[in-house]
Enzyme design. Structure first.
Site, PDB file in Angstrom:
ATOM      1  N   SER A   9       0.863  -1.178   0.000  1.00  0.00           N
ATOM      2  CA  SER A   9       0.000   0.000   0.000  1.00  0.00           C
ATOM      3  C   SER A   9       0.896   1.222   0.000  1.00  0.00           C
ATOM      4  O   SER A   9       1.906   1.259   0.714  1.00  0.00           O
ATOM      5  CB  SER A   9      -0.877  -0.009   1.259  1.00  0.00           C
ATOM      6  OG  SER A   9      -1.298   1.311   1.556  1.00  0.00           O
ATOM      7  N   HIS A  34      -1.409  -1.423  -3.977  1.00  0.00           N
ATOM      8  CA  HIS A  34      -2.671  -1.251  -3.250  1.00  0.00           C
ATOM      9  C   HIS A  34      -2.895   0.240  -2.996  1.00  0.00           C
ATOM     10  O   HIS A  34      -2.072   0.900  -2.349  1.00  0.00           O
ATOM     11  CB  HIS A  34      -2.557  -2.037  -1.942  1.00  0.00           C
ATOM     12  CG  HIS A  34      -3.782  -2.065  -1.110  1.00  0.00           C
ATOM     13  ND1 HIS A  34      -4.748  -3.048  -1.210  1.00  0.00           N
ATOM     14  CD2 HIS A  34      -4.201  -1.244  -0.104  1.00  0.00           C
ATOM     15  CE1 HIS A  34      -5.696  -2.842  -0.317  1.00  0.00           C
ATOM     16  NE2 HIS A  34      -5.397  -1.736   0.372  1.00  0.00           N
ATOM     17  N   ASP A  36      -5.190   3.062  -1.355  1.00  0.00           N
ATOM     18  CA  ASP A  36      -6.206   3.263  -0.316  1.00  0.00           C
ATOM     19  C   ASP A  36      -6.924   4.593  -0.515  1.00  0.00           C
ATOM     20  O   ASP A  36      -6.387   5.656  -0.215  1.00  0.00           O
ATOM     21  CB  ASP A  36      -5.535   3.229   1.067  1.00  0.00           C
ATOM     22  CG  ASP A  36      -5.145   1.823   1.472  1.00  0.00           C
ATOM     23  OD1 ASP A  36      -6.019   0.932   1.435  1.00  0.00           O
ATOM     24  OD2 ASP A  36      -3.967   1.602   1.806  1.00  0.00           O
ATOM     25  N   MET A  38      -9.861   7.080   0.510  1.00  0.00           N
ATOM     26  CA  MET A  38     -10.704   7.385   1.687  1.00  0.00           C
ATOM     27  C   MET A  38     -11.401   8.724   1.478  1.00  0.00           C
ATOM     28  O   MET A  38     -10.783   9.674   0.987  1.00  0.00           O
ATOM     29  CB  MET A  38      -9.835   7.452   2.939  1.00  0.00           C
ATOM     30  CG  MET A  38      -9.000   6.203   3.161  1.00  0.00           C
ATOM     31  SD  MET A  38      -8.138   6.264   4.726  1.00  0.00           S
ATOM     32  CE  MET A  38      -7.096   4.807   4.570  1.00  0.00           C
ATOM     33  N   HIS A  67      -8.642   0.201  -3.190  1.00  0.00           N
ATOM     34  CA  HIS A  67      -9.413  -0.151  -1.992  1.00  0.00           C
ATOM     35  C   HIS A  67     -10.299   1.045  -1.656  1.00  0.00           C
ATOM     36  O   HIS A  67      -9.826   2.051  -1.131  1.00  0.00           O
ATOM     37  CB  HIS A  67      -8.417  -0.477  -0.863  1.00  0.00           C
ATOM     38  CG  HIS A  67      -9.059  -0.878   0.424  1.00  0.00           C
ATOM     39  ND1 HIS A  67      -8.327  -1.137   1.564  1.00  0.00           N
ATOM     40  CD2 HIS A  67     -10.363  -1.071   0.769  1.00  0.00           C
ATOM     41  CE1 HIS A  67      -9.148  -1.477   2.541  1.00  0.00           C
ATOM     42  NE2 HIS A  67     -10.386  -1.427   2.089  1.00  0.00           N
ATOM     43  N   MET A  69     -12.526   2.915   0.369  1.00  0.00           N
ATOM     44  CA  MET A  69     -13.108   3.157   1.693  1.00  0.00           C
ATOM     45  C   MET A  69     -13.934   4.431   1.589  1.00  0.00           C
ATOM     46  O   MET A  69     -13.586   5.485   2.119  1.00  0.00           O
ATOM     47  CB  MET A  69     -11.981   3.261   2.733  1.00  0.00           C
ATOM     48  CG  MET A  69     -11.356   1.893   3.004  1.00  0.00           C
ATOM     49  SD  MET A  69      -9.760   1.988   3.803  1.00  0.00           S
ATOM     50  CE  MET A  69      -8.713   2.220   2.386  1.00  0.00           C
ATOM     51  N   MET A 138     -10.102  -7.151   6.783  1.00  0.00           N
ATOM     52  CA  MET A 138      -9.426  -6.020   7.433  1.00  0.00           C
ATOM     53  C   MET A 138      -8.995  -6.442   8.832  1.00  0.00           C
ATOM     54  O   MET A 138      -9.809  -6.912   9.632  1.00  0.00           O
ATOM     55  CB  MET A 138     -10.361  -4.813   7.535  1.00  0.00           C
ATOM     56  CG  MET A 138     -10.693  -4.130   6.221  1.00  0.00           C
ATOM     57  SD  MET A 138      -9.260  -3.593   5.272  1.00  0.00           S
ATOM     58  CE  MET A 138      -8.474  -2.454   6.419  1.00  0.00           C
ATOM     59  N   ASP A 176      -5.338  -7.143   5.421  1.00  0.00           N
ATOM     60  CA  ASP A 176      -4.910  -5.743   5.287  1.00  0.00           C
ATOM     61  C   ASP A 176      -4.967  -5.049   6.641  1.00  0.00           C
ATOM     62  O   ASP A 176      -6.041  -4.897   7.213  1.00  0.00           O
ATOM     63  CB  ASP A 176      -5.850  -5.043   4.285  1.00  0.00           C
ATOM     64  CG  ASP A 176      -5.431  -3.621   3.969  1.00  0.00           C
ATOM     65  OD1 ASP A 176      -4.319  -3.221   4.362  1.00  0.00           O
ATOM     66  OD2 ASP A 176      -6.226  -2.920   3.314  1.00  0.00           O
TER      67      ASP A 176
HETATM   68  C1  DX5 Z   1      -6.017   0.909   6.240  1.00  0.00           C
HETATM   69  C2  DX5 Z   1      -5.625   0.567   4.825  1.00  0.00           C
HETATM   70  C3  DX5 Z   1      -4.432  -0.300   4.744  1.00  0.00           C
HETATM   71  C4  DX5 Z   1      -3.180   0.358   5.296  1.00  0.00           C
HETATM   72  C5  DX5 Z   1      -2.218  -0.674   5.772  1.00  0.00           C
HETATM   73  O1  DX5 Z   1      -7.234   1.557   6.239  1.00  0.00           O
HETATM   74  O2  DX5 Z   1      -6.670  -0.111   4.171  1.00  0.00           O
HETATM   75  O3  DX5 Z   1      -4.208  -0.742   3.411  1.00  0.00           O
HETATM   76  O4  DX5 Z   1      -2.553   1.148   4.330  1.00  0.00           O
HETATM   77  O5  DX5 Z   1      -1.205  -0.027   6.460  1.00  0.00           O
HETATM   78  P1  DX5 Z   1      -0.306  -0.822   7.521  1.00  0.00           P
HETATM   79  O6  DX5 Z   1       0.313  -1.965   6.813  1.00  0.00           O
HETATM   80  O7  DX5 Z   1       0.674   0.216   7.976  1.00  0.00           O
HETATM   81  O8  DX5 Z   1      -1.248  -1.252   8.625  1.00  0.00           O
HETATM   82 ZN    ZN Z   2      -6.158  -1.011   2.193  1.00  0.00          ZN
END
Ligand code: DX5
Ligand code: ZN
Length: 220
Positions: A9, A34, A36, A38, A67, A69, A138, A176
């Site tokens: 990620s 990956h 993320d 948000m 991903h 979110m 998750m 994840d």
């Molecule tokens: C969290 C994300 C993850 C995050 C993982 O909401 O979906 O993908 O980037 O980060 P680490 O590996 O640092 O927990």
């Molecule tokens: Zn993620």
């Protein structure tokens, strides 16, 4: 057993230098990157959207797994497909009808991932496994990189592994949140096919070696 699938990620990477972040992942021959996304509603954080992804798309041919979110994924699937996403991961807990959003992703010929938050039981999405390329378990509350792994998620991985194998589905299981090499090994033993990690990779002194070590994890 084949190599573990590793998807770094970019969430804890240097966003002022995405060019070299992506070049480094490509040098390490990662399976996918990956991303993320948000929206500040589904999770209490805001990251980036299609504009940034389409800019990154010019830098690499590596698969992008996005991903989402976000509160209303179905309305934004087309934007993220147009930006260059290959696999779209949607949350069971988001608004909208999961089957409909899966249908939207398929209508663009893209791969489908279904994510579940730590409090959501596997049973909630079991009926959708037949339609999914990836189940994303998750192991932290989504929203931020660098959180502590929640060990309860391993039991969920075991349940999913049992079910998917019993039904003979091809759905991959990913995990994840809070994954380092030691926890990654436990997750692999519980049945994951794919590992997502941000902090464990960015904080590593030797990114190439860390990614190889993740790839080399195998089930006992
Ligand atoms: C969290 C994300 C993850 C995050 C993982 O909401 O979906 O993908 O980037 O980060 P680490 O590996 O640092 O927990
Ligand atoms: Zn993620």
């Amino acid at each position: 057993m084949s190599n573990m699938i590793i998807s770094p990620s970019i969430l804890s990477s240097d966003f002022s230098n995405l060019n070299s972040v992506i070049a480094e992942f490509d040098r390490c021959k990662v399976d996918s990157i990956h991303l993320d996304v948000m929206d500040g509603h589904f999770v209490p954080n805001i990251t980036f959207g299609p504009v940034v992804i389409s800019a990154m798309r010019k830098l690499t041919k590596t698969q992008f797994e996005t991903h989402l979110m976000i509160k209303d994924p179905n309305s934004y699937i087309k934007s993220f497909v147009d930006a260059g996403s290959d696999l779209l991961i949607i949350h069971y807990e988001s608004d909208g009808n999961l089957s409909e959003t899966i249908g939207t992703i398929r209508s663009f010929g893209k791969k489908v991932g279904i994510a579940i938050n730590p409090k959501t039981p596997f049973e909630s999405v079991r009926e959708h496994m037949i339609d999914a390329d990836l189940l994303l378990v998750m192991s932290v509350e989504p929203g931020f990189a660098g959180q502590l792994f929640m060990p309860q998620s391993l039991e969920k991985v075991r349940q999913a592994r049992d079910y998917i194998d019993r039904e003979g589905y091809k759905t991959l299981i990913g995990i994840d949140g809070g994954i380092n090499l030691k926890i990654g090994k436990e997750a692999v033993d519980a049945g994951v096919d794919q590992i997502i990690a941000a902090s464990a990779i960015t904080s590593s002194k030797d990114v190439f070696k860390t990614i190889q070590d993740f790839k080399n994890l195998s089930r006992d």
